[in-house]
Design an enzyme around this catalytic site. Structure first.
Site, PDB file in Angstrom:
ATOM      1  N   ARG A 167       1.616  12.290  -8.875  1.00  0.00           N
ATOM      2  CA  ARG A 167       2.133  11.158  -8.496  1.00  0.00           C
ATOM      3  C   ARG A 167       3.768  10.984  -8.777  1.00  0.00           C
ATOM      4  O   ARG A 167       4.542  10.149  -8.287  1.00  0.00           O
ATOM      5  CB  ARG A 167       1.503   9.736  -9.178  1.00  0.00           C
ATOM      6  CG  ARG A 167      -0.184   9.613  -8.576  1.00  0.00           C
ATOM      7  CD  ARG A 167      -0.618   8.296  -9.467  1.00  0.00           C
ATOM      8  NE  ARG A 167      -1.998   8.389  -9.536  1.00  0.00           N
ATOM      9  CZ  ARG A 167      -2.641   7.971  -8.407  1.00  0.00           C
ATOM     10  NH1 ARG A 167      -2.203   7.580  -7.256  1.00  0.00           N
ATOM     11  NH2 ARG A 167      -4.117   8.042  -8.661  1.00  0.00           N
ATOM     12  N   ASP A 224      -4.427   5.180   6.164  1.00  0.00           N
ATOM     13  CA  ASP A 224      -4.919   6.154   6.741  1.00  0.00           C
ATOM     14  C   ASP A 224      -6.124   5.818   7.558  1.00  0.00           C
ATOM     15  O   ASP A 224      -5.803   5.482   8.894  1.00  0.00           O
ATOM     16  CB  ASP A 224      -5.381   6.974   5.406  1.00  0.00           C
ATOM     17  CG  ASP A 224      -5.933   8.445   5.777  1.00  0.00           C
ATOM     18  OD1 ASP A 224      -5.710   8.790   7.001  1.00  0.00           O
ATOM     19  OD2 ASP A 224      -6.454   8.932   4.815  1.00  0.00           O
ATOM     20  N   GLU A 268       0.891  -1.369  -0.052  1.00  0.00           N
ATOM     21  CA  GLU A 268       0.045   0.005  -0.178  1.00  0.00           C
ATOM     22  C   GLU A 268       1.037   1.312   0.015  1.00  0.00           C
ATOM     23  O   GLU A 268       2.208   1.262   0.428  1.00  0.00           O
ATOM     24  CB  GLU A 268      -0.836  -0.028   1.092  1.00  0.00           C
ATOM     25  CG  GLU A 268      -2.272  -0.588   1.130  1.00  0.00           C
ATOM     26  CD  GLU A 268      -3.276   0.412   0.660  1.00  0.00           C
ATOM     27  OE1 GLU A 268      -2.947   1.546  -0.233  1.00  0.00           O
ATOM     28  OE2 GLU A 268      -4.359   0.436   0.805  1.00  0.00           O
ATOM     29  N   ASP A 269       0.412   2.384  -0.674  1.00  0.00           N
ATOM     30  CA  ASP A 269       1.330   3.537  -0.676  1.00  0.00           C
ATOM     31  C   ASP A 269       0.907   4.189   0.887  1.00  0.00           C
ATOM     32  O   ASP A 269       1.889   4.739   1.389  1.00  0.00           O
ATOM     33  CB  ASP A 269       0.657   4.591  -1.369  1.00  0.00           C
ATOM     34  CG  ASP A 269      -0.833   4.786  -1.507  1.00  0.00           C
ATOM     35  OD1 ASP A 269      -1.528   4.089  -0.788  1.00  0.00           O
ATOM     36  OD2 ASP A 269      -1.329   5.546  -2.266  1.00  0.00           O
ATOM     37  N   PHE A 283      -2.059  15.931   4.383  1.00  0.00           N
ATOM     38  CA  PHE A 283      -2.447  15.328   3.198  1.00  0.00           C
ATOM     39  C   PHE A 283      -1.095  15.441   2.317  1.00  0.00           C
ATOM     40  O   PHE A 283      -0.533  16.402   2.098  1.00  0.00           O
ATOM     41  CB  PHE A 283      -3.506  16.037   2.387  1.00  0.00           C
ATOM     42  CG  PHE A 283      -4.252  15.308   1.040  1.00  0.00           C
ATOM     43  CD1 PHE A 283      -4.921  14.104   1.454  1.00  0.00           C
ATOM     44  CD2 PHE A 283      -3.541  15.482  -0.136  1.00  0.00           C
ATOM     45  CE1 PHE A 283      -5.273  13.354   0.336  1.00  0.00           C
ATOM     46  CE2 PHE A 283      -4.121  14.729  -1.260  1.00  0.00           C
ATOM     47  CZ  PHE A 283      -4.970  13.596  -0.993  1.00  0.00           C
TER      48      PHE A 283
HETATM   49  P1  IMP Z   1      -7.799   4.254   4.008  1.00  0.00           P
HETATM   50  O1  IMP Z   1      -8.540   3.429   3.308  1.00  0.00           O
HETATM   51  O2  IMP Z   1      -8.529   5.685   4.621  1.00  0.00           O
HETATM   52  O3  IMP Z   1      -6.867   3.914   4.887  1.00  0.00           O
HETATM   53  O4  IMP Z   1      -6.979   5.176   2.681  1.00  0.00           O
HETATM   54  C1  IMP Z   1      -6.362   4.552   2.015  1.00  0.00           C
HETATM   55  C2  IMP Z   1      -6.155   5.225   0.466  1.00  0.00           C
HETATM   56  O5  IMP Z   1      -6.451   6.638   0.692  1.00  0.00           O
HETATM   57  C3  IMP Z   1      -4.690   5.256   0.070  1.00  0.00           C
HETATM   58  O6  IMP Z   1      -4.294   4.246  -0.519  1.00  0.00           O
HETATM   59  C4  IMP Z   1      -4.313   6.338  -0.694  1.00  0.00           C
HETATM   60  O7  IMP Z   1      -4.736   6.194  -2.043  1.00  0.00           O
HETATM   61  C5  IMP Z   1      -5.583   7.423  -0.032  1.00  0.00           C
HETATM   62  N1  IMP Z   1      -4.922   8.328   0.796  1.00  0.00           N
HETATM   63  C6  IMP Z   1      -5.073   8.614   2.062  1.00  0.00           C
HETATM   64  N2  IMP Z   1      -4.341   9.537   2.797  1.00  0.00           N
HETATM   65  C7  IMP Z   1      -3.597  10.018   1.718  1.00  0.00           C
HETATM   66  C8  IMP Z   1      -2.952  11.205   1.612  1.00  0.00           C
HETATM   67  O8  IMP Z   1      -2.274  11.926   2.432  1.00  0.00           O
HETATM   68  N3  IMP Z   1      -2.431  11.494   0.181  1.00  0.00           N
HETATM   69  C9  IMP Z   1      -2.948  10.830  -0.817  1.00  0.00           C
HETATM   70  N4  IMP Z   1      -3.880   9.842  -0.711  1.00  0.00           N
HETATM   71  C10 IMP Z   1      -4.278   9.259   0.477  1.00  0.00           C
HETATM   72 MG    MG Z   2      -5.537   7.849  -4.060  1.00  0.00          MG
END
Ligand code: IMP
Ligand code: MG
Length: 181
Positions: free
Chosen positions: A166, A104, A100-101, A153
């Site tokens: 990106r 969050d 995963e990147d 963010f």
């Molecule tokens: P989660 O489901 O809230 O944990 O979010 C995961 C996805 O939300 C990541 O794989 C990102 O693609 C996107 N995301 C969450 N935070 C950020 C951020 O700070 N910048 C860019 N994308 C984010």
């Molecule tokens: Mg994204």
């Protein structure tokens, strides 16, 4: 180039990312010595991290990708996760590392872990470049985490804002103009 009034501030420089990606890859190499690992990248954000990570892993490897929707175009999560692209091949009996990147809220990861566990991999671990624990809604954690970051963010090194940024080599904090300006 940024759009009018969008500001970027470097949070993690590319050199630091490179160093940390190598360290994470060495951990994986050590943990799975003598075995094969199957990396699954979560599109699109993880593609750059995965590309660098897999080349530093000194094991037999294979890769696949999965795509989910969660955030729509902007910064806020809809809270809904949907599978947009499934895996190409079975993961039964494989050592799977989901790549995963960023972690969050944890909604995406908890959904994906549930889906992948049903397919009976031998092991299932998580590698994430970034972890933003402040916004967690689901109690998930990464096994291999690059950097813990504050609740900002961020964009770059695969992470986007409305599909842009990106390609930045550094991870940067993005500030937007106030709503309605
Ligand atoms: P989660 O489901 O809230 O944990 O979010 C995961 C996805 O939300 C990541 O794989 C990102 O693609 C996107 N995301 C969450 N935070 C950020 C951020 O700070 N910048 C860019 N994308 C984010
Ligand atoms: Mg994204």
């Amino acid at each position: 180039m940024t759009e009018k009034q969008e500001e970027l501030r470097i949070l993690i420089r590319h050199a630091a990312i490179e160093k940390r990606v190598k360290a994470v890859a060495h951990r994986i190499t050590r943990d799975f010595r003598g075995e094969r690992v199957h990396l699954i990248g979560v599109l699109k954000g993880a593609c750059i991290f995965l590309s660098d990570l897999v080349r530093e892993i000194n094991l037999e490897t294979s890769i696949d990708f999965i795509a989910v929707s969660s955030y729509g175009r902007g910064k806020d999560s809809s809270g809904q996760v949907r599978l947009l692209k499934d895996l190409d091949t079975s993961i039964k009996g494989l050592n799977v590392i989901l790549v995963e990147d960023i972690l969050d809220t944890g909604l995406t990861l908890s959904y994906l872990l549930r889906v992948l566990r049903q397919r009976k991999p031998k092991t299932l671990r998580v590698a994430a470049l970034l972890d933003k624990p402040a916004r967690r809604l689901k109690p998930v954690k990464g096994d291999y985490v690059g950097f813990m970051i504050p609740n900002d963010f961020v964009v770059g090194y695969g992470l986007d804002y409305a599909e842009r940024y990106r390609n930045l080599k550094d991870v940067c904090v993005l500030s937007l103009p106030p709503e309605g300006v």
